[in-house]
Design an enzyme around this catalytic site. Structure first.
Site, PDB file in Angstrom:
ATOM      1  NE  ARG A 124      -4.482  -2.071   1.609  1.00 36.57           N
ATOM      2  CZ  ARG A 124      -4.780  -2.756   2.826  1.00 36.57           C
ATOM      3  NH1 ARG A 124      -3.712  -3.428   3.813  1.00 36.57           N
ATOM      4  NH2 ARG A 124      -4.603  -3.663   2.019  1.00 36.57           N
ATOM      5  CE  LYS A 146       0.068  13.739 -14.769  1.00 35.51           C
ATOM      6  NZ  LYS A 146      -0.221  14.843 -15.760  1.00 35.51           N
ATOM      7  CD  GLU A 188       8.688  17.241 -22.702  1.00 38.25           C
ATOM      8  OE1 GLU A 188       8.178  18.136 -22.116  1.00 38.25           O
ATOM      9  OE2 GLU A 188       8.126  16.533 -23.832  1.00 38.25           O
ATOM     10  CE  LYS A 228       5.948  17.382 -13.887  1.00 33.87           C
ATOM     11  NZ  LYS A 228       6.451  17.076 -14.778  1.00 33.87           N
ATOM     12  CD  GLU A 238      -3.019  16.875 -15.727  1.00 34.69           C
ATOM     13  OE1 GLU A 238      -1.956  16.025 -15.757  1.00 34.69           O
ATOM     14  OE2 GLU A 238      -3.628  16.304 -16.852  1.00 34.69           O
ATOM     15  NE  ARG A 242       1.703  17.108 -13.198  1.00 36.98           N
ATOM     16  CZ  ARG A 242       2.117  16.545 -12.447  1.00 36.98           C
ATOM     17  NH1 ARG A 242       1.795  16.159 -10.828  1.00 36.98           N
ATOM     18  NH2 ARG A 242       2.878  15.607 -12.498  1.00 36.98           N
ATOM     19  CG  ASN A 246      -0.580  17.897 -20.896  1.00 33.96           C
ATOM     20  OD1 ASN A 246       0.106  17.011 -20.859  1.00 33.96           O
ATOM     21  ND2 ASN A 246      -1.997  17.827 -20.028  1.00 33.96           N
ATOM     22  CG  HIS A 249       2.580  17.181 -24.850  1.00 30.19           C
ATOM     23  ND1 HIS A 249       3.384  17.837 -24.257  1.00 30.19           N
ATOM     24  CD2 HIS A 249       3.834  16.075 -23.653  1.00 30.19           C
ATOM     25  CE1 HIS A 249       4.856  17.310 -23.568  1.00 30.19           C
ATOM     26  NE2 HIS A 249       4.968  16.128 -23.648  1.00 30.19           N
ATOM     27  CG  HIS A 253       0.492  12.358 -26.860  1.00 33.34           C
ATOM     28  ND1 HIS A 253      -0.782  12.625 -25.871  1.00 33.34           N
ATOM     29  CD2 HIS A 253       1.214  12.389 -26.600  1.00 33.34           C
ATOM     30  CE1 HIS A 253       0.476  12.827 -24.897  1.00 33.34           C
ATOM     31  NE2 HIS A 253       1.107  12.732 -25.272  1.00 33.34           N
ATOM     32  CG  HIS A 266       7.211  11.761 -25.886  1.00 37.58           C
ATOM     33  ND1 HIS A 266       6.164  12.342 -25.991  1.00 37.58           N
ATOM     34  CD2 HIS A 266       7.574  13.346 -24.959  1.00 37.58           C
ATOM     35  CE1 HIS A 266       5.519  12.767 -25.640  1.00 37.58           C
ATOM     36  NE2 HIS A 266       6.568  13.561 -24.475  1.00 37.58           N
TER      37      HIS A 266
END
Ligand code: GLY
Length: 366
Positions: A124, A146, A188, A228, A238, A242, A246, A249, A253, A266
């Site tokens: 946990r 994340k 980035e 960040k 988010e 946040r 993106n 992105h 993507h 990427h």
């Protein structure tokens, strides 16, 4: 050896430091000792990334009275799977890992995402340490908590927010990285400046010489991580700002989904996506076309593709790209959700963009 830079991520009791630069690993010795109370450091590692640094890691751990226990993986997106998660948690249970013991990820973003998720669910929740070895992971994925895996339904759809207890972004880990991978991470950093840190963007514009030289990069990594950290401290889960991370992105993507297999990485897709987001913003009268040109210039200085024609993995086609953008998980309600900009450092979330407008814009860019 110069002193590493320390950037705090302020999240109350879950706050942690990101140690950046030469000697970050050595500087973390006492903290690693505290995080590994059973005298062993369990390291989930990308084998290829670890090989050139293994002796140094072993020496630092030995200095802290710790033995190294490696669980080796290959890098790459395919390890972010239920099968890998099951295998990894099984190995941790075989080792009788306890809740107070940290799990350490050594590698790029995919290793960090998988190991972080395993740490989130083991007993946990176990402490977690990130040792990112790609620039992309140092400036983005290792910070912010994340974690997760991909499923048949899509990327990163199963996971958890699980903040690391420590991030060790040592510059020496980048020394063996191919230049193309370094450039991909640089996108980035540029993104951070364009979203909400115009001063950082101006520092990138002012770089003379090779922007990917490690001495030049180290303070820029710290700037991007500090940016960040501010966003994550404001909006850990988010719910609001946040999502600005993106920028580039949604376009990116779509390129990744349509690219010839293995041809596009990427950060390249994001680089081109960032420029498209600014050009689209300019088309909508939100910012100056000159802002998009400034973004292109900074990205191209690092060897990144800023035009669709320069993107590996094509040819690309506007209708298909727009359809891909329509299935982005960030969309809510009618139309597309995009991150657009009112200028350098002034990004915002735009909801309900008409797919027909985006498709016409892309057709004009191809
Ligand atoms: N990579 C985007 C985020 O951490 O939110």
């Amino acid at each position: 050896m110069s002193k590493p830079l320390t950037v705090p991520v302020e999240l109350g009791p879950a706050s942690y430091d990101v140690l950046i630069g030469q000697g970050a690993l050595e500087a973390a010795s006492d903290r690693l000792k505290a995080l590994c109370p059973r005298g062993r450091a369990i390291v989930v590692a990308d084998e290829a990334a670890l090989a050139p640094h293994r002796a140094r890691l072993e020496a630092v751990l030995a200095g802290a009275g710790l033995s190294l226990h490696v669980i080796a993986l290959s890098g790459g997106e395919s390890i972010k799977s239920w099968q890998s998660l099951e295998a990894l948690t099984g190995k941790l249970l075989d080792l009788n890992m306890e809740r107070g013991e940290a799990l350490i990820a050594f590698g790029g973003g995919t290793v960090g995402d998988l190991a972080g998720f395993a740490a989130a669910i083991m007993k946990r929740g176990c402490p977690f340490v990130q040792m990112p070895t790609t620039l992309l992971a140092q400036v983005d994925s290792s910070v912010g908590g994340k974690t997760g895996i991909n499923t048949a339904h899509g990327k990163n759809l199963v996971g958890a927010f699980h903040q690391p207890a420590l991030v060790i972004a040592d510059s020496a880990f980048l020394a063996t990285l191919p230049r193309r991978e370094l450039a991909a991470g640089y996108a980035e950093i540029v993104k951070a400046g364009l979203i909400a840190d115009a001063a950082l963007f101006e520092r990138l514009e002012a770089v003379t010489g090779d922007p990917l030289a490690l001495d030049t990069l180290t303070p820029l990594i710290a700037d991007a991580v500090a940016f960040k950290a501010r966003i994550v401290a404001e909006d850990e889960r988010e719910g609001s700002v946040r999502a600005l991370l993106n920028l580039g992105h949604t376009f990116g993507h779509a390129f990744e989904a349509d690219a010839a297999k293995g041809a596009l990485i990427h950060g390249e897709a994001v680089a081109c996506g960032i420029v498209l987001a600014l050009k689209y913003s300019a088309c909508k009268g939100l910012c100056d076309a000159a802002d998009a040109r400034r973004a292109s210039a900074v990205l191209e200085k690092a060897g990144l593709p800023a035009r669709i024609a320069d993107l590996p993995g094509g040819p690309y086609e506007a209708t298909s790209l727009t359809a891909r953008m329509g299935s982005d998980k960030k969309n809510a309600g009618a139309g597309l959700t995009l991150i657009l900009a009112r200028g350098i450092g002034k990004a915002f979330i735009a909801k309900g963009e008409a797919p027909a407008d985006v498709e016409a814009f892309l057709a004009g860019e191809i």
